[in-house]
Design a protein around this motif. Structure first.
Motif, PDB file in Angstrom:
ATOM      1  N   LEU A   4      -6.829   4.067   2.905  1.00 35.22           N
ATOM      2  CA  LEU A   4      -6.346   3.025   2.015  1.00 35.22           C
ATOM      3  C   LEU A   4      -5.716   1.930   2.853  1.00 35.22           C
ATOM      4  CD1 LEU A   4      -5.727   2.109  -0.906  1.00 35.22           C
ATOM      5  CD2 LEU A   4      -3.592   3.372  -0.725  1.00 35.22           C
ATOM      6  N   ALA A   5      -6.266   0.720   2.780  1.00 35.26           N
ATOM      7  CA  ALA A   5      -5.707  -0.414   3.493  1.00 35.26           C
ATOM      8  C   ALA A   5      -5.070  -1.349   2.473  1.00 35.26           C
ATOM      9  CB  ALA A   5      -6.800  -1.139   4.275  1.00 35.26           C
ATOM     10  N   LEU A   6      -3.778  -1.561   2.622  1.00 30.86           N
ATOM     11  CA  LEU A   6      -3.054  -2.392   1.676  1.00 30.86           C
ATOM     12  C   LEU A   6      -2.642  -3.699   2.327  1.00 30.86           C
ATOM     13  CD1 LEU A   6      -0.702   0.365   0.245  1.00 30.86           C
ATOM     14  CD2 LEU A   6      -2.804  -0.486  -0.769  1.00 30.86           C
ATOM     15  N   GLU A   7      -2.803  -4.789   1.591  1.00 32.09           N
ATOM     16  CA  GLU A   7      -2.356  -6.081   2.106  1.00 32.09           C
ATOM     17  C   GLU A   7      -0.852  -6.213   1.995  1.00 32.09           C
ATOM     18  OE1 GLU A   7      -4.496  -9.515   0.833  1.00 32.09           O
ATOM     19  OE2 GLU A   7      -6.410  -8.461   0.915  1.00 32.09           O
ATOM     20  N   THR A   8      -0.282  -5.664   0.931  1.00 33.25           N
ATOM     21  CA  THR A   8       1.166  -5.630   0.762  1.00 33.25           C
ATOM     22  C   THR A   8       1.556  -4.244   0.285  1.00 33.25           C
ATOM     23  OG1 THR A   8       1.038  -6.385  -1.536  1.00 33.25           O
ATOM     24  CG2 THR A   8       1.318  -8.081   0.137  1.00 33.25           C
ATOM     25  N   GLY A  57      14.868   3.434  -2.383  1.00 32.96           N
ATOM     26  CA  GLY A  57      14.781   2.343  -1.413  1.00 32.96           C
ATOM     27  C   GLY A  57      14.417   1.037  -2.064  1.00 32.96           C
ATOM     28  N   ASP A  58      13.439   0.387  -1.504  1.00 32.98           N
ATOM     29  CA  ASP A  58      12.987  -0.901  -2.043  1.00 32.98           C
ATOM     30  C   ASP A  58      11.850  -0.739  -3.036  1.00 32.98           C
ATOM     31  OD1 ASP A  58      10.982  -0.158  -0.333  1.00 32.98           O
ATOM     32  OD2 ASP A  58      10.961  -2.014   0.829  1.00 32.98           O
ATOM     33  N   GLY A  59      11.653   0.477  -3.561  1.00 34.03           N
ATOM     34  CA  GLY A  59      10.613   0.721  -4.555  1.00 34.03           C
ATOM     35  C   GLY A  59       9.422   1.472  -4.022  1.00 34.03           C
ATOM     36  N   TYR A  60       9.562   2.101  -2.866  1.00 32.80           N
ATOM     37  CA  TYR A  60       8.428   2.799  -2.253  1.00 32.80           C
ATOM     38  C   TYR A  60       8.139   4.156  -2.892  1.00 32.80           C
ATOM     39  CZ  TYR A  60      11.656   5.884   0.197  1.00 32.80           C
ATOM     40  OH  TYR A  60      12.624   6.813   0.481  1.00 32.80           O
ATOM     41  N   ALA A  61       9.118   4.720  -3.644  1.00 33.86           N
ATOM     42  CA  ALA A  61       8.926   6.050  -4.230  1.00 33.86           C
ATOM     43  C   ALA A  61       9.791   6.212  -5.476  1.00 33.86           C
ATOM     44  CB  ALA A  61       9.276   7.141  -3.215  1.00 33.86           C
ATOM     45  N   ILE A  62       9.451   7.249  -6.249  1.00 38.80           N
ATOM     46  CA  ILE A  62      10.194   7.602  -7.450  1.00 38.80           C
ATOM     47  C   ILE A  62      10.729   9.010  -7.244  1.00 38.80           C
ATOM     48  CG2 ILE A  62      10.063   7.943  -9.945  1.00 38.80           C
ATOM     49  CD1 ILE A  62       7.218   6.245  -9.205  1.00 38.80           C
ATOM     50  N   GLU A  63      11.995   9.190  -7.570  1.00 43.83           N
ATOM     51  CA  GLU A  63      12.617  10.506  -7.453  1.00 43.83           C
ATOM     52  C   GLU A  63      13.024  10.992  -8.835  1.00 43.83           C
ATOM     53  OE1 GLU A  63      16.210  12.671  -5.074  1.00 43.83           O
ATOM     54  OE2 GLU A  63      16.553  10.624  -5.754  1.00 43.83           O
ATOM     55  N   PHE A  64      12.772  12.267  -9.080  1.00 41.91           N
ATOM     56  CA  PHE A  64      13.242  12.956 -10.276  1.00 41.91           C
ATOM     57  C   PHE A  64      14.238  14.003  -9.773  1.00 41.91           C
ATOM     58  CE2 PHE A  64       9.190  11.177 -11.400  1.00 41.91           C
ATOM     59  CZ  PHE A  64       9.357  10.761 -12.712  1.00 41.91           C
ATOM     60  N   PRO A  65      15.531  13.643  -9.670  1.00 41.65           N
ATOM     61  CA  PRO A  65      16.497  14.534  -9.021  1.00 41.65           C
ATOM     62  C   PRO A  65      16.657  15.895  -9.681  1.00 41.65           C
ATOM     63  CG  PRO A  65      17.596  12.606  -9.965  1.00 41.65           C
ATOM     64  CD  PRO A  65      16.128  12.392 -10.118  1.00 41.65           C
ATOM     65  N   ASP A  66      16.529  15.980 -10.990  1.00 39.15           N
ATOM     66  CA  ASP A  66      16.658  17.272 -11.671  1.00 39.15           C
ATOM     67  C   ASP A  66      15.523  18.219 -11.320  1.00 39.15           C
ATOM     68  OD1 ASP A  66      18.898  16.244 -12.975  1.00 39.15           O
ATOM     69  OD2 ASP A  66      17.767  15.693 -14.761  1.00 39.15           O
ATOM     70  N   LEU A  67      14.410  17.657 -10.851  1.00 35.24           N
ATOM     71  CA  LEU A  67      13.204  18.451 -10.589  1.00 35.24           C
ATOM     72  C   LEU A  67      12.906  18.597  -9.103  1.00 35.24           C
ATOM     73  CD1 LEU A  67      11.021  16.664 -13.274  1.00 35.24           C
ATOM     74  CD2 LEU A  67      12.301  18.800 -13.532  1.00 35.24           C
ATOM     75  N   GLU A  69      11.612  16.354  -7.278  1.00 40.39           N
ATOM     76  CA  GLU A  69      10.261  15.778  -7.185  1.00 40.39           C
ATOM     77  C   GLU A  69      10.377  14.353  -6.678  1.00 40.39           C
ATOM     78  OE1 GLU A  69       6.771  15.879  -6.800  1.00 40.39           O
ATOM     79  OE2 GLU A  69       6.774  17.119  -8.603  1.00 40.39           O
ATOM     80  N   HIS A  70       9.583  14.039  -5.643  1.00 45.41           N
ATOM     81  CA  HIS A  70       9.528  12.696  -5.078  1.00 45.41           C
ATOM     82  C   HIS A  70       8.066  12.274  -5.049  1.00 45.41           C
ATOM     83  CE1 HIS A  70      13.127  14.664  -3.516  1.00 45.41           C
ATOM     84  NE2 HIS A  70      13.671  13.468  -3.563  1.00 45.41           N
ATOM     85  N   ILE A  71       7.782  11.109  -5.625  1.00 42.58           N
ATOM     86  CA  ILE A  71       6.405  10.641  -5.724  1.00 42.58           C
ATOM     87  C   ILE A  71       6.316   9.274  -5.071  1.00 42.58           C
ATOM     88  CG2 ILE A  71       4.545  10.014  -7.312  1.00 42.58           C
ATOM     89  CD1 ILE A  71       5.867  11.975  -9.341  1.00 42.58           C
ATOM     90  N   GLY A  72       5.510   9.170  -4.044  1.00 41.87           N
ATOM     91  CA  GLY A  72       5.316   7.908  -3.344  1.00 41.87           C
ATOM     92  C   GLY A  72       4.371   6.998  -4.108  1.00 41.87           C
ATOM     93  N   VAL A  73       4.730   5.716  -4.185  1.00 41.34           N
ATOM     94  CA  VAL A  73       3.904   4.753  -4.909  1.00 41.34           C
ATOM     95  C   VAL A  73       2.559   4.565  -4.217  1.00 41.34           C
ATOM     96  CG1 VAL A  73       3.772   2.374  -5.739  1.00 41.34           C
ATOM     97  CG2 VAL A  73       5.944   3.607  -5.856  1.00 41.34           C
ATOM     98  N   GLU A  74       2.558   4.521  -2.912  1.00 39.98           N
ATOM     99  CA  GLU A  74       1.296   4.382  -2.184  1.00 39.98           C
ATOM    100  C   GLU A  74       0.367   5.561  -2.477  1.00 39.98           C
ATOM    101  OE1 GLU A  74      -0.106   4.182   2.411  1.00 39.98           O
ATOM    102  OE2 GLU A  74       1.600   2.920   1.854  1.00 39.98           O
ATOM    103  N   GLY A  75       0.928   6.762  -2.578  1.00 39.35           N
ATOM    104  CA  GLY A  75       0.138   7.941  -2.915  1.00 39.35           C
ATOM    105  C   GLY A  75      -0.464   7.850  -4.308  1.00 39.35           C
ATOM    106  N   LEU A  76       0.299   7.281  -5.257  1.00 39.11           N
ATOM    107  CA  LEU A  76      -0.241   7.072  -6.603  1.00 39.11           C
ATOM    108  C   LEU A  76      -1.472   6.174  -6.548  1.00 39.11           C
ATOM    109  CD1 LEU A  76       2.982   6.483  -8.730  1.00 39.11           C
ATOM    110  CD2 LEU A  76       1.451   8.444  -8.849  1.00 39.11           C
TER     111      LEU A  76
END
Length: 97
Positions: A4-8, A57-67, A69-76
């Motif tokens: 995956l090549a991202l421009e931004t 951070g600056d929006g690179y991932a989503i955390e669900f602290p109760d679970l 679970e950390h989900i990276g936006v780039e991975g999505l």
């Protein structure tokens, strides 16, 4: 193998979790919608646990602290599902009883 090549870098600004989907709005106007089935901890979570999220951070991932679970936006964007093993998920489920 594809790369995956991202421009931004994709940056999350909002998250919505429904009974079936994880919906992530990005700063560039795109919205990513993926099935909760990609993330088993979200499937087994209560509604309150699903709604307790924070953008890291600056929006690179989503955390669900109760679970834990950390989900990276780039991975999505790349279509990556949870990498959690079945054994790890079973241990987590057993710890919730």
């Amino acid at each position: 193998m594809t790369t995956l090549a991202l421009e931004t870098e994709p940056i999350a600004v909002n998250v919505t979790v429904t009974e079936d989907d994880l919906i992530v709005d990005l700063t560039d106007g795109r919205t990513i919608i993926v099935p909760l089935a990609w993330y088993p901890r979200l499937v087994y979570a209560t509604s309150d646990e699903r709604q307790n999220w924070q953008i890291l951070g600056d929006g690179y991932a989503i955390e669900f602290p109760d679970l834990d679970e950390h989900i990276g936006v780039e991975g999505l964007l790349a279509g990556r599902h949870s990498g959690e093993s079945r054994k790890s998920l079973e241990n987590w489920l057993n710890s919730r009883k």
